[in-house]
Design a protein around this motif. Structure first.
Motif, PDB file in Angstrom:
ATOM      1  N   PRO A 321       0.821  -1.218   0.000  1.00 48.33           N
ATOM      2  CA  PRO A 321       0.000   0.000   0.000  1.00 48.33           C
ATOM      3  C   PRO A 321       0.860   1.276   0.000  1.00 48.33           C
ATOM      4  O   PRO A 321       0.888   2.049   0.948  1.00 48.33           O
ATOM      5  N   THR A 322       1.549   1.504  -1.096  1.00 52.38           N
ATOM      6  CA  THR A 322       2.531   2.587  -1.194  1.00 52.38           C
ATOM      7  C   THR A 322       1.917   3.955  -0.928  1.00 52.38           C
ATOM      8  O   THR A 322       2.451   4.757  -0.158  1.00 52.38           O
ATOM      9  N   TYR A 323       0.796   4.241  -1.575  1.00 56.39           N
ATOM     10  CA  TYR A 323       0.232   5.597  -1.500  1.00 56.39           C
ATOM     11  C   TYR A 323      -0.564   5.806  -0.219  1.00 56.39           C
ATOM     12  O   TYR A 323      -0.637   6.928   0.298  1.00 56.39           O
ATOM     13  N   LEU A 324      -1.159   4.751   0.311  1.00 56.20           N
ATOM     14  CA  LEU A 324      -1.774   4.849   1.635  1.00 56.20           C
ATOM     15  C   LEU A 324      -0.696   5.145   2.685  1.00 56.20           C
ATOM     16  O   LEU A 324      -0.900   5.967   3.589  1.00 56.20           O
ATOM     17  N   ALA A 325       0.463   4.479   2.545  1.00 55.68           N
ATOM     18  CA  ALA A 325       1.569   4.716   3.482  1.00 55.68           C
ATOM     19  C   ALA A 325       2.052   6.163   3.394  1.00 55.68           C
ATOM     20  O   ALA A 325       2.406   6.783   4.414  1.00 55.68           O
ATOM     21  N   LYS A 326       2.047   6.720   2.201  1.00 53.21           N
ATOM     22  CA  LYS A 326       2.435   8.128   2.034  1.00 53.21           C
ATOM     23  C   LYS A 326       1.454   9.043   2.772  1.00 53.21           C
ATOM     24  O   LYS A 326       1.847  10.015   3.417  1.00 53.21           O
ATOM     25  N   GLY A 327       0.168   8.700   2.677  1.00 55.04           N
ATOM     26  CA  GLY A 327      -0.844   9.474   3.406  1.00 55.04           C
ATOM     27  C   GLY A 327      -0.666   9.370   4.913  1.00 55.04           C
ATOM     28  O   GLY A 327      -0.834  10.355   5.642  1.00 55.04           O
ATOM     29  N   ILE A 328      -0.305   8.177   5.397  1.00 60.36           N
ATOM     30  CA  ILE A 328      -0.065   7.981   6.831  1.00 60.36           C
ATOM     31  C   ILE A 328       1.124   8.821   7.287  1.00 60.36           C
ATOM     32  O   ILE A 328       1.074   9.484   8.330  1.00 60.36           O
TER      33      ILE A 328
END
Length: 382
Positions: A321-328
């Motif tokens: 989940p690359t982009y979810l991790a960026k949001g986190i």
């Protein structure tokens, strides 16, 4: 005329739920502690809702009144005892506070042998009506608890409508986006099932709750946190940045993959749903500040909430989940001065380090692959 008692005369209450109830033929009795709003409702018995679409539309909602629950709790109990439907839009933390007066009203229905009433919590949370039912039951004696299911249904609901921060000379006027969704679990209803245009009944609410939480709420939050890092003031301004738009879209494609696998949503229809959500965020008539949408980041970083929830589930499916991790990571860097939860996160990072902070707020462990992806983005952004 049928009577609907609605707790919460705020913008969502008036602009969304109250409007639909009035249009379905109910007399709508708003319950709130806001003296100005309640007095004006009782003076005029109507208010205006502005639909912020391509062309603005003004709708008059009539057949409404109000009760000040602080000044006149007995009148609230009486209204509940007579109601054909009870709804709430008060915010998750207030549900338990209104449970006492709802308990009294339901107990009065029991004594009078009334038909069962449905009590629907229209809150931005999972299982709001179930939570309210538990809070009401806690306050009842054993005999009342045993009769509760006979006299009241607490069907869970999923609701979705963007109502931006606003101020009007008219304290009753409210502006809302054109899109809305109100989905109710019909299997949890008792007695009469109300016929309300705009309300959709389903037999399994979970897919709709997760679709909304992991698309609308996830997308809104990531836009806010990435926008804040980029210096954007509003959600629309943030999404006009091509890089942020791409990151948010890709995060929603990640959650979309999860939702399709878990709940069987059709790929083309879900892609259209994502596009619809992004177009809603870009509505030029909705001025929504990134600091408002991003506020309370501790709750939004919770292990089952809109960011970490789908990211962890994807990681368990061996998806990255690359982009979810960026949001986190962006949420962990969110630091507006007037946000207490944001300040708590920043203090934790300063005192115990980012490693401890990630685990403390998200429950993601240091050895997890997801942890490493979040760390990589955090180091790039800080």
């Amino acid at each position: 005329m049928m009577l609907a008692v609605h707790f919460g005369a705020g913008n969502i209450g008036r602009g969304f739920i109250g409007k639909l109830l009035s249009q379905a033929g109910y007399e709508v009795c708003f319950v709130d502690i806001n003296e100005t709003v309640i007095d004006e409702l009782n003076k005029r018995n109507r208010y205006t809702v502005e639909i912020l679409g391509e062309e603005s539309e003004q709708i008059t909602v009539d057949g409404v009144r109000g009760i000040n629950s602080q000044k006149n709790p007995e009148a609230v109990v009486d209204a509940i005892a007579e109601a054909d439907l009870i709804t709430t839009a008060v915010g998750p933390t207030v549900l338990k506070l209104i449970s006492s007066v709802i308990k009294e009203g339901v107990a009065k229905r029991m004594i009078a042998g009334k038909d069962p009433v449905n009590i629907i919590a229209c809150e931005n949370m999972i299982g709001g009506s179930s939570l309210l039912k538990d809070a009401v039951a806690e306050k009842m004696n054993e005999a009342e608890r045993e009769s509760l299911n006979e006299y009241a249904g607490f069907p869970d609901a999923a609701v979705d409508r963007i109502v931006p921060n606003q101020s009007h000379e008219d304290p009753l006027k409210v502006a809302v986006e054109p899109f809305y969704e109100w989905v109710v679990d019909q299997t949890m209803m008792k007695g009469h099932v109300p016929d309300i245009t705009g309300l959709t009944y389903v037999n399994d609410l979970a897919p709709y709750i997760e679709r909304k939480l992991f698309t609308v709420n996830t997308g809104h939050a990531i836009t806010a946190y990435l926008g804040y890092q980029a210096g954007s003031k509003t959600i629309k301004e943030a999404l006009e940045d091509k890089g942020i738009y791409s990151d948010v879209k890709r995060a929603l494609e990640e959650t979309g993959e999860l939702l399709q696998q878990k709940h069987g949503f059709e790929s083309s229809k879900h892609d259209a749903y994502i596009k619809k959500i992004l177009s809603r965020f870009l509505n030029p008539h909705l001025v929504d500040e990134v600091t408002r949408v991003g506020r309370a980041p501790i709750r939004k970083l919770g292990p089952t909430d809109r960011l970490v929830g789908p990211a962890r589930q994807l990681a368990e499916l061996n998806k990255e989940p690359t982009y979810l991790a960026k949001g986190i990571a962006a949420a962990l860097l969110f630091d507006p001065q007037d946000d207490e939860e944001a300040a708590t996160i920043q203090d934790k990072i300063k005192e115990d380090g980012i490693t401890n902070a990630i685990t403390s707020f998200t429950e993601i462990q240091e050895g997890d692959q997801l942890f490493q992806i979040i760390m990589k983005h955090f180091e790039k952004m800080k």
